[in-house]
Design an enzyme around this catalytic site. Sequence first.
Site, PDB file in Angstrom:
ATOM      1  N   CYS A  34      -2.566 -21.011 -11.384  1.00  0.00           N
ATOM      2  CA  CYS A  34      -1.901 -22.479 -11.193  1.00  0.00           C
ATOM      3  C   CYS A  34      -0.524 -22.468 -10.561  1.00  0.00           C
ATOM      4  CB  CYS A  34      -1.753 -23.255 -12.525  1.00  0.00           C
ATOM      5  SG  CYS A  34      -0.367 -22.768 -13.332  1.00  0.00           S
ATOM      6  N   HIS A  41       0.532   4.593   1.279  1.00  0.00           N
ATOM      7  CA  HIS A  41      -0.580   5.103   2.395  1.00  0.00           C
ATOM      8  C   HIS A  41      -0.380   6.295   2.228  1.00  0.00           C
ATOM      9  CE1 HIS A  41      -0.677   1.387   4.789  1.00  0.00           C
ATOM     10  NE2 HIS A  41       0.581   1.220   4.742  1.00  0.00           N
ATOM     11  N   ILE A  55       0.954  -1.065  -0.029  1.00  0.00           N
ATOM     12  CA  ILE A  55       0.049   0.002  -0.127  1.00  0.00           C
ATOM     13  C   ILE A  55       1.032   1.405   0.082  1.00  0.00           C
ATOM     14  CG2 ILE A  55      -1.753   1.384   1.209  1.00  0.00           C
ATOM     15  CD1 ILE A  55      -2.801  -1.367   2.228  1.00  0.00           C
ATOM     16  N   VAL A 110      27.948  -8.082   2.489  1.00  0.00           N
ATOM     17  CA  VAL A 110      29.104  -7.158   3.194  1.00  0.00           C
ATOM     18  C   VAL A 110      29.297  -7.835   4.512  1.00  0.00           C
ATOM     19  CG1 VAL A 110      29.339  -5.070   4.274  1.00  0.00           C
ATOM     20  CG2 VAL A 110      28.342  -5.233   1.907  1.00  0.00           C
TER      21      VAL A 110
END
Length: 484
Positions: free
Chosen positions: A435, A52, A50, A172
Amino acid sequence: MKKAYDVIIIGGGVVGCAIAWFLSHFDLKILLLERELDVCCGISKANTGIIHSRSYLTPGTVKGELHQRALSWFPKIEKELDFHPSVTGALTVAFNQDDLNYLKSLKNIGKYDDAEILSPQESLLLEPNLSDRIVATYYDPRAAVASPFRLTLAFAEGAALNGVEFHFDSSVEGFDHQGKKIIVHTPNENYEASYVVNAAGLSSAKIAKKSGDQIPVFSTFKGEYFLLDKESQGLVKKILYPVPNSLSKGILVSPTPEGNILAGPNFESSCADDTSTTSQGLNEVRAGAQKLVPRFPFNQTIQIFAGIRPTLPERDFLIFVSKKHPGLIHLCGIESPGLTASPGIAEYVGELLIQQGLSLKEKDQIIFRKAFPVFHDCDWKKREELIAQDPDWGQIVCRCEEVTLAEVKYALRMNPPARTMDGLKRRIRVTAGRCQGSFCQMHLPSIVMNLLNIGIQDLLKSDKNSNLLVGKTKKVVNTHATPH
Ligand SMILES: Cc1cc2nc3c(=O)[nH]c(=O)nc-3n(C[C@H](O)[C@H](O)[C@H](O)COP(=O)(O)OP(=O)(O)OC[C@H]3O[C@@H](n4cnc5c(N)ncnc54)[C@H](O)[C@@H]3O)c2cc1C
């Protein structure tokens, strides 16, 4: 000799890629180091997706400020990266008087003229499948949904087009100092940089500790989801938020940009690497979704999954310059709304880098990204045009999502390219449909092996140890034998 860069970014999640894209606007030599074989393999791959709106920002916090800043970046993202969130709007649902008071606070925070509190009748007109036990909703027409993979990839592709290098399979492990330079260690190679940005998501605290910096103890919380088949498209047209609890935004129901329906997430203590789902967790999600949409069709589920939040005790983002290495910036606790806030975070990191002495000189020219066509979304006229240009557009590889050979070829050659089956799925939705790959995984492996010129043992699902096939069990002796 060590390769030298102005800026090294650790982590190819949405935040690291947004930072890479932001910095690619300036005259800098930039490298992004990612532990996995692709971008978007961490928190950014499993969330609600989302974008927002302003109504849902948290005033008085770093995340609230960067969320607000980020919203002004989306027009630029649409223009330069050809990436367009689907603006669905959202209803936040009140079931009692306390909830209704909360809806009023959303209106005060959002300050949108066109956002309003709706009666149950008005709400049900917009969303007929909503519970009839509601007392009101807050309607915010600005909230949007976006594919987190596609947003991350748009940032990454835009950054790569403008000169950022990506090194994968590059974990790292630590840092050293040589004068004003930072030496970044990975198992394969050491790199030199003037500035380093640690955007390693769930591992960023560990990396901060390796550089000698202290951060508060953080905890991880899982969020589980149900994803429904496109058969359920239209069940809800807007994001349906519950009133949040003290821990999270709560279990919501939302359309996805591709036409599926998503329900989740719950909030459950977990280990950082535990993305399993549990029947207890899924039952919680089921109850939350059914509270909003009583006839939620769980029998149309095509996928269940979980994402992990890195949460600090203050429940805020912690973005700071290392006390040990000036020029090293850590980003910790980037939980929700990190996807939305990512361009705002990138801009803020740019400001911190300037404060640390980096000079940002704008490039004379920026290359804009043009999104590759999605055959499934094209009308018949456009489809015919594409097929006339290249017959690969006429060869469907994934039936559920109508993905073509042309798109597979593009995903394997774009920068950064897909090198795993999950990488293909994230870029072009092959195997992401009803599927879930049970049809296309029969022939897709041989297409990919041929195009990449790799052997059967080299085909990977996701990470380095995820070989899809281990070898041949049978040899075909005569495919044209006639039956007796
Ligand atoms: C359940 C859930 C729902 C959410 N819903 C939303 C939402 O709807 N909207 C929203 O705005 N936000 C949402 N968020 C928040 C958002 O998903 C995150 O804030 C965001 O994805 C964090 O991105 P990141 O780049 O910081 O982390 P990541 O995506 O985890 O990226 C970090 C990267 O660093 C790499 N890395 C780790 N260690 C190393 C190392 N040593 N060397 C090199 N690379 C390394 C990892 O492999 C990873 O790719 C949600 C989060 C969760 C968990």
